[in-house]
Scaffold this motif. Structure first.
Motif, PDB file in Angstrom:
ATOM      1  N   SER A 290      11.795 -32.027  -1.757  1.00  0.00           N
ATOM      2  CA  SER A 290      12.693 -30.878  -1.723  1.00  0.00           C
ATOM      3  C   SER A 290      13.070 -30.386  -3.111  1.00  0.00           C
ATOM      4  N   ASN A 291      13.530 -31.262  -3.981  1.00  0.00           N
ATOM      5  CA  ASN A 291      13.902 -30.867  -5.339  1.00  0.00           C
ATOM      6  C   ASN A 291      13.627 -32.020  -6.282  1.00  0.00           C
ATOM      7  N   GLY A 292      13.328 -31.693  -7.536  1.00  0.00           N
ATOM      8  CA  GLY A 292      13.125 -32.756  -8.504  1.00  0.00           C
ATOM      9  C   GLY A 292      12.295 -32.321  -9.680  1.00  0.00           C
ATOM     10  N   GLY A 293      12.111 -33.237 -10.616  1.00  0.00           N
ATOM     11  CA  GLY A 293      11.295 -33.003 -11.785  1.00  0.00           C
ATOM     12  C   GLY A 293      10.416 -34.208 -12.044  1.00  0.00           C
ATOM     13  N   PHE A 294       9.167 -33.970 -12.390  1.00  0.00           N
ATOM     14  CA  PHE A 294       8.220 -35.051 -12.598  1.00  0.00           C
ATOM     15  C   PHE A 294       7.462 -34.805 -13.895  1.00  0.00           C
ATOM     16  N   LYS A 295       7.011 -35.888 -14.505  1.00  0.00           N
ATOM     17  CA  LYS A 295       6.176 -35.738 -15.688  1.00  0.00           C
ATOM     18  C   LYS A 295       4.706 -35.746 -15.276  1.00  0.00           C
ATOM     19  N   ASN A 296       4.154 -36.900 -15.056  1.00  0.00           N
ATOM     20  CA  ASN A 296       2.734 -37.009 -14.744  1.00  0.00           C
ATOM     21  C   ASN A 296       2.571 -37.763 -13.430  1.00  0.00           C
TER      22      ASN A 296
ATOM     23  N   GLY B  10      11.256 -27.196  -2.385  1.00  0.00           N
ATOM     24  CA  GLY B  10      12.330 -26.821  -3.300  1.00  0.00           C
ATOM     25  C   GLY B  10      11.776 -26.470  -4.658  1.00  0.00           C
ATOM     26  N   ALA B  11      12.579 -26.650  -5.707  1.00  0.00           N
ATOM     27  CA  ALA B  11      12.154 -26.331  -7.073  1.00  0.00           C
ATOM     28  C   ALA B  11      11.796 -27.619  -7.806  1.00  0.00           C
ATOM     29  N   HIS B  12      10.609 -27.647  -8.401  1.00  0.00           N
ATOM     30  CA  HIS B  12      10.133 -28.826  -9.117  1.00  0.00           C
ATOM     31  C   HIS B  12       9.566 -28.413 -10.467  1.00  0.00           C
ATOM     32  N   SER B  13       9.836 -29.216 -11.463  1.00  0.00           N
ATOM     33  CA  SER B  13       9.205 -29.028 -12.766  1.00  0.00           C
ATOM     34  C   SER B  13       8.240 -30.177 -13.007  1.00  0.00           C
ATOM     35  N   PHE B  14       7.063 -29.839 -13.530  1.00  0.00           N
ATOM     36  CA  PHE B  14       6.022 -30.824 -13.753  1.00  0.00           C
ATOM     37  C   PHE B  14       5.507 -30.735 -15.182  1.00  0.00           C
ATOM     38  N   THR B  15       5.058 -31.865 -15.703  1.00  0.00           N
ATOM     39  CA  THR B  15       4.226 -31.841 -16.899  1.00  0.00           C
ATOM     40  C   THR B  15       2.768 -31.733 -16.481  1.00  0.00           C
ATOM     41  N   SER B  16       2.357 -32.597 -15.549  1.00  0.00           N
ATOM     42  CA  SER B  16       0.999 -32.497 -15.016  1.00  0.00           C
ATOM     43  C   SER B  16       0.936 -33.124 -13.633  1.00  0.00           C
ATOM     44  N   VAL B  17       0.114 -32.508 -12.773  1.00  0.00           N
ATOM     45  CA  VAL B  17      -0.181 -33.036 -11.447  1.00  0.00           C
ATOM     46  C   VAL B  17      -1.694 -33.113 -11.326  1.00  0.00           C
ATOM     47  N   TYR B  18      -2.188 -34.277 -10.930  1.00  0.00           N
ATOM     48  CA  TYR B  18      -3.632 -34.475 -10.789  1.00  0.00           C
ATOM     49  C   TYR B  18      -3.929 -34.769  -9.324  1.00  0.00           C
ATOM     50  N   LEU B  19      -4.705 -33.866  -8.689  1.00  0.00           N
ATOM     51  CA  LEU B  19      -5.070 -34.020  -7.277  1.00  0.00           C
ATOM     52  C   LEU B  19      -6.528 -34.448  -7.177  1.00  0.00           C
TER      53      LEU B  19
ATOM     54  N   LEU C 229      -1.606 -30.208  -2.641  1.00  0.00           N
ATOM     55  CA  LEU C 229      -0.214 -29.946  -2.945  1.00  0.00           C
ATOM     56  C   LEU C 229       0.104 -28.633  -2.255  1.00  0.00           C
ATOM     57  N   VAL C 230       1.046 -28.659  -1.323  1.00  0.00           N
ATOM     58  CA  VAL C 230       1.311 -27.513  -0.455  1.00  0.00           C
ATOM     59  C   VAL C 230       2.645 -26.897  -0.828  1.00  0.00           C
ATOM     60  N   LEU C 231       2.611 -25.610  -1.209  1.00  0.00           N
ATOM     61  CA  LEU C 231       3.841 -24.865  -1.478  1.00  0.00           C
ATOM     62  C   LEU C 231       4.322 -24.252  -0.170  1.00  0.00           C
ATOM     63  N   ASN C 232       5.471 -24.693   0.292  1.00  0.00           N
ATOM     64  CA  ASN C 232       6.047 -24.181   1.528  1.00  0.00           C
ATOM     65  C   ASN C 232       7.457 -23.667   1.219  1.00  0.00           C
ATOM     66  N   GLY C 233       7.499 -22.457   0.598  1.00  0.00           N
ATOM     67  CA  GLY C 233       8.767 -21.899   0.163  1.00  0.00           C
ATOM     68  C   GLY C 233       9.281 -22.509  -1.122  1.00  0.00           C
ATOM     69  N   GLY C 234       8.486 -23.355  -1.755  1.00  0.00           N
ATOM     70  CA  GLY C 234       8.921 -24.050  -2.954  1.00  0.00           C
ATOM     71  C   GLY C 234       8.548 -23.335  -4.230  1.00  0.00           C
ATOM     72  N   THR C 235       9.015 -23.895  -5.353  1.00  0.00           N
ATOM     73  CA  THR C 235       8.762 -23.347  -6.687  1.00  0.00           C
ATOM     74  C   THR C 235       8.285 -24.458  -7.603  1.00  0.00           C
ATOM     75  N   ILE C 236       7.243 -24.189  -8.366  1.00  0.00           N
ATOM     76  CA  ILE C 236       6.787 -25.108  -9.400  1.00  0.00           C
ATOM     77  C   ILE C 236       7.099 -24.473 -10.749  1.00  0.00           C
ATOM     78  N   LEU C 237       7.844 -25.209 -11.571  1.00  0.00           N
ATOM     79  CA  LEU C 237       8.314 -24.709 -12.859  1.00  0.00           C
ATOM     80  C   LEU C 237       7.493 -25.343 -13.977  1.00  0.00           C
ATOM     81  N   GLY C 238       6.551 -24.572 -14.518  1.00  0.00           N
ATOM     82  CA  GLY C 238       5.784 -25.036 -15.658  1.00  0.00           C
ATOM     83  C   GLY C 238       4.798 -26.140 -15.330  1.00  0.00           C
ATOM     84  N   GLY C 239       4.106 -26.604 -16.357  1.00  0.00           N
ATOM     85  CA  GLY C 239       3.166 -27.703 -16.216  1.00  0.00           C
ATOM     86  C   GLY C 239       1.785 -27.264 -15.785  1.00  0.00           C
ATOM     87  N   ALA C 240       0.916 -28.246 -15.596  1.00  0.00           N
ATOM     88  CA  ALA C 240      -0.480 -28.009 -15.220  1.00  0.00           C
ATOM     89  C   ALA C 240      -0.802 -28.774 -13.951  1.00  0.00           C
TER      90      ALA C 240
END
Length: 261
Positions: free
Chosen positions: A5-11, A23-32, A38-49
């Motif tokens: 729902s909400n949070g911030g992650f690095k890698n 919800g709203a999430h900030s990432f440094t990097s996400v590797y799939l 990774l499914v956006l369902n009304g959510g927001t990704i703030l920055g990162g790769a």
């Protein structure tokens, strides 16, 4: 795996499962990897790769927002979920493939650029076969710049404004093309609605595809190429004084409104 729902992650690495962002999430990097999503369902990704490999993808389900994000891999806007709508703020860097609409299922998708934005990177946008596929400017008096490493291609789609159902976006928007816009699927049409469309790269209709341009300004060294395709030019919304050079090989001209060679 599950719903965040909400949070911030690095890698983080996601494998063999789906994670839904609501919800709203900030990432440094996400590797799939390994057919993860990774499914956006009304959510927001703030920055990162976000990097996708081995059949993995970033999927918009319903709606979602990317705020200053880099996508290295597959971005699915409407190929899986019909009518998916992605909002972009602070630019989108695409180093991979963004599917806007379905290529074989009749689904449609829209990427909304909220404010003046740049679509940069070295990737490709592929329109599907539905007439409602759009790279849309959501606000009037704003500009979308398609970067020099970007290719927009596929069967049927619109770049710029969409002033009728179901989007009703403003007409007074501008598009600058520094990359390639290629109507390259037989029987399909890519339309560019902008006031003006400033072409600094390559816009083409090839392989039986149709290219429609509303209010063209073709910069020195830029090319509008028609090779085995159909070109429609509309000059009703502006002058053609800066239309520049149009190269025609096996040309079928549908309409030249207000234009003189």
């Amino acid at each position: 795996c599950g719903t965040e729902s909400n949070g911030g992650f690095k890698n983080i690495t996601i494998a063999n499962c789906a994670v839904t962002i609501s919800g709203a999430h900030s990432f440094t990097s996400v590797y799939l990897t390994d057919v993860a999503s990774l499914v956006l369902n009304g959510g927001t990704i703030l920055g990162g790769a976000i990097t996708t490999t081995n059949g993995s993808s970033l999927i918009v389900n319903g709606s979602g927002t990317l705020n200053g994000v880099t996508v290295n891999g597959v971005l699915d806007v409407g190929n899986t979920d019909n009518g998916a709508s992605l909002t972009v703020t602070n630019g989108l860097t695409l180093n991979g493939t963004a599917y806007v609409g379905g290529t074989n299922n009749g689904n449609y998708g829209v990427i909304r650029f909220a404010g003046t934005q740049t679509l940069g990177g070295t990737g490709t946008v592929v329109f599907g076969n539905n007439g409602y596929n759009v790279l849309l400017l959501a606000n009037g008096a704003t500009t979308l710049t398609i970067g020099s490493g970007i290719t927009v291609q596929g069967q049927t789609g619109t770049v710029g404004a969409f002033t009728s159902y179901p989007f009703y976006s403003p007409a007074n928007v501008s598009v600058i093309n520094q990359g390639t816009i290629s109507a390259d699927v037989a029987g399909g049409t890519i339309a560019i609605y902008a006031q003006p469309f400033s072409n600094q790269g390559l816009a083409q209709g090839i392989n039986g595809g149709s290219l429609y341009i509303d209010t063209l300004q073709n910069s020195v060294g830029a090319t509008v190429l028609v090779n085995g395709g159909i070109l429609t030019l509309n000059g009703n919304n502006g002058a053609w004084a800066n239309a520049g050079t149009i190269t025609a090989i096996v040309l079928v001209v549908s309409s030249l409104s207000g234009y003189a060679f």
